[in-house]
Design an enzyme around this catalytic site. Structure first.
Site, PDB file in Angstrom:
ATOM      1  N   LYS A 105       0.862  -1.181   0.000  1.00  0.00           N
ATOM      2  CA  LYS A 105       0.000   0.000   0.000  1.00  0.00           C
ATOM      3  C   LYS A 105       0.898   1.230   0.000  1.00  0.00           C
ATOM      4  O   LYS A 105       1.695   1.436   0.915  1.00  0.00           O
ATOM      5  CB  LYS A 105      -0.921   0.027   1.217  1.00  0.00           C
ATOM      6  CG  LYS A 105      -1.789   1.285   1.250  1.00  0.00           C
ATOM      7  CD  LYS A 105      -2.465   1.489   2.588  1.00  0.00           C
ATOM      8  CE  LYS A 105      -3.042   2.891   2.663  1.00  0.00           C
ATOM      9  NZ  LYS A 105      -3.552   3.222   4.005  1.00  0.00           N
ATOM     10  N   ALA A 192      -9.441   5.763   4.767  1.00  0.00           N
ATOM     11  CA  ALA A 192      -9.275   6.908   5.668  1.00  0.00           C
ATOM     12  C   ALA A 192     -10.571   7.694   5.837  1.00  0.00           C
ATOM     13  O   ALA A 192     -11.277   7.969   4.868  1.00  0.00           O
ATOM     14  CB  ALA A 192      -8.166   7.850   5.205  1.00  0.00           C
ATOM     15  N   THR A 215      -8.196   3.529  12.660  1.00  0.00           N
ATOM     16  CA  THR A 215      -8.542   4.303  13.850  1.00  0.00           C
ATOM     17  C   THR A 215      -9.987   4.101  14.288  1.00  0.00           C
ATOM     18  O   THR A 215     -10.277   4.073  15.490  1.00  0.00           O
ATOM     19  CB  THR A 215      -8.276   5.802  13.603  1.00  0.00           C
ATOM     20  OG1 THR A 215      -6.935   5.964  13.135  1.00  0.00           O
ATOM     21  CG2 THR A 215      -8.449   6.608  14.871  1.00  0.00           C
TER      22      THR A 215
END
Length: 263
Positions: A105, A192, A215
């Site tokens: 990635k 993201a 996250t």
């Protein structure tokens, strides 16, 4: 009804039943990492080579001991790189540590405040890596033109952001994501900005092929439970996309027949 066994995600010629990809950072310890990733159902896990030991630091905990390559597809990433040179070097280190592993990635960041990608540097690094035989999954902003260029360059997946990394804001520009999907010749994965399960479902309902997150799971009050929720949300969003939503209407429309009413 479509299930994951006959609706696989295909990246670089390999089929996966899960359309959720997850990261490995920010957990309190290795055991929580392992539990959350198991609960997510993810088969592809991304590891920041500059921040995580996969063998380059002898004597330290090795994340591959709890997340073995025999069970998961390891996706080394270039998180923390701000130049094309550093990103390319990081991918080459990962390939050496992982016995010739080509899947990576790529992300090249532009600044520390927004963590938005530096797209000229990303394009430069992608070109070098593709020519060197890497299978590049590339993190980018939500630009349909650049998405097309990266696919044409030979990247095996294009990964537009939904919102800034770690922000949890959800999909900020669904129109651009949809434009990217419409022109796609390689898998499109939102990467993201997802904050909770509904964000993941919304992303999948736009027609993307998968969602990558870290996250949103690791920073939840109960990461393992959130991982399970994300697993379900990605599946539900995919099924909703395949089903085709009803048209939006400005006014109400009765859901029951209007003929044969009792006077």
């Amino acid at each position: 009804m479509t299930d994951s066994s006959n609706d696989p995600l295909v990246i670089a010629g390999v089929e996966y039943t899960s359309r959720l990809l997850v990261g490995t950072g920010k957990y309190k310890d290795m055991d929580e990492t392992r539990q959350a990733i198991e609960a997510s159902g993810a088969e592809i896990i991304t590891i920041a080579i500059r921040r995580t030991n996969i063998g380059q630091n002898p004597g330290e905990e090795n994340i591959l001991d709890v997340l073995p390559p025999e069970k998961y597809t390891i996706l080394p990433n270039t998180a923390g790189c701000y130049t094309a040179k550093d990103a390319v070097r990081t991918c080459m280190l990962a390939r050496e540590l992982l016995d010739g592993h080509q899947l990576c990635k790529l992300e090249v960041l532009g600044d520390e405040k927004t963590l938005y990608p530096d797209m000229p540097a990303t394009m430069d690094a992608a070109e070098i890596l593709v020519k060197d035989g890497f299978q590049v999954m590339v993190y980018m902003n939500d630009d349909p033109i650049l998405a097309k260029r990266l696919a044409e360059m030979g990247c095996v997946a294009v990964m537009p952001l939904a919102a800034p990394i770690g922000s949890g804001l959800g999909v900020r520009n669904p129109h651009n994501i949809r434009f990217i999907v419409e022109e796609a010749t390689v898998p499109i994965l939102v990467d993201a900005g997802v904050g909770t399960a509904s964000d993941a479902a919304v992303a999948m309902e736009l027609g993307v092929d998968g969602v990558l997150m870290n996250t949103a799971i690791a920073a939840a009050n109960k990461p393992v439970l959130m991982a399970a929720a994300m697993n379900k949300a990605v599946k539900a969003g995919r099924e909703a996309w395949l089903a085709g939503r009803m048209p939006r209407k400005a006014y109400a429309s009765a859901s029951s027949p209007e003929t044969g009413l009792i006077d």
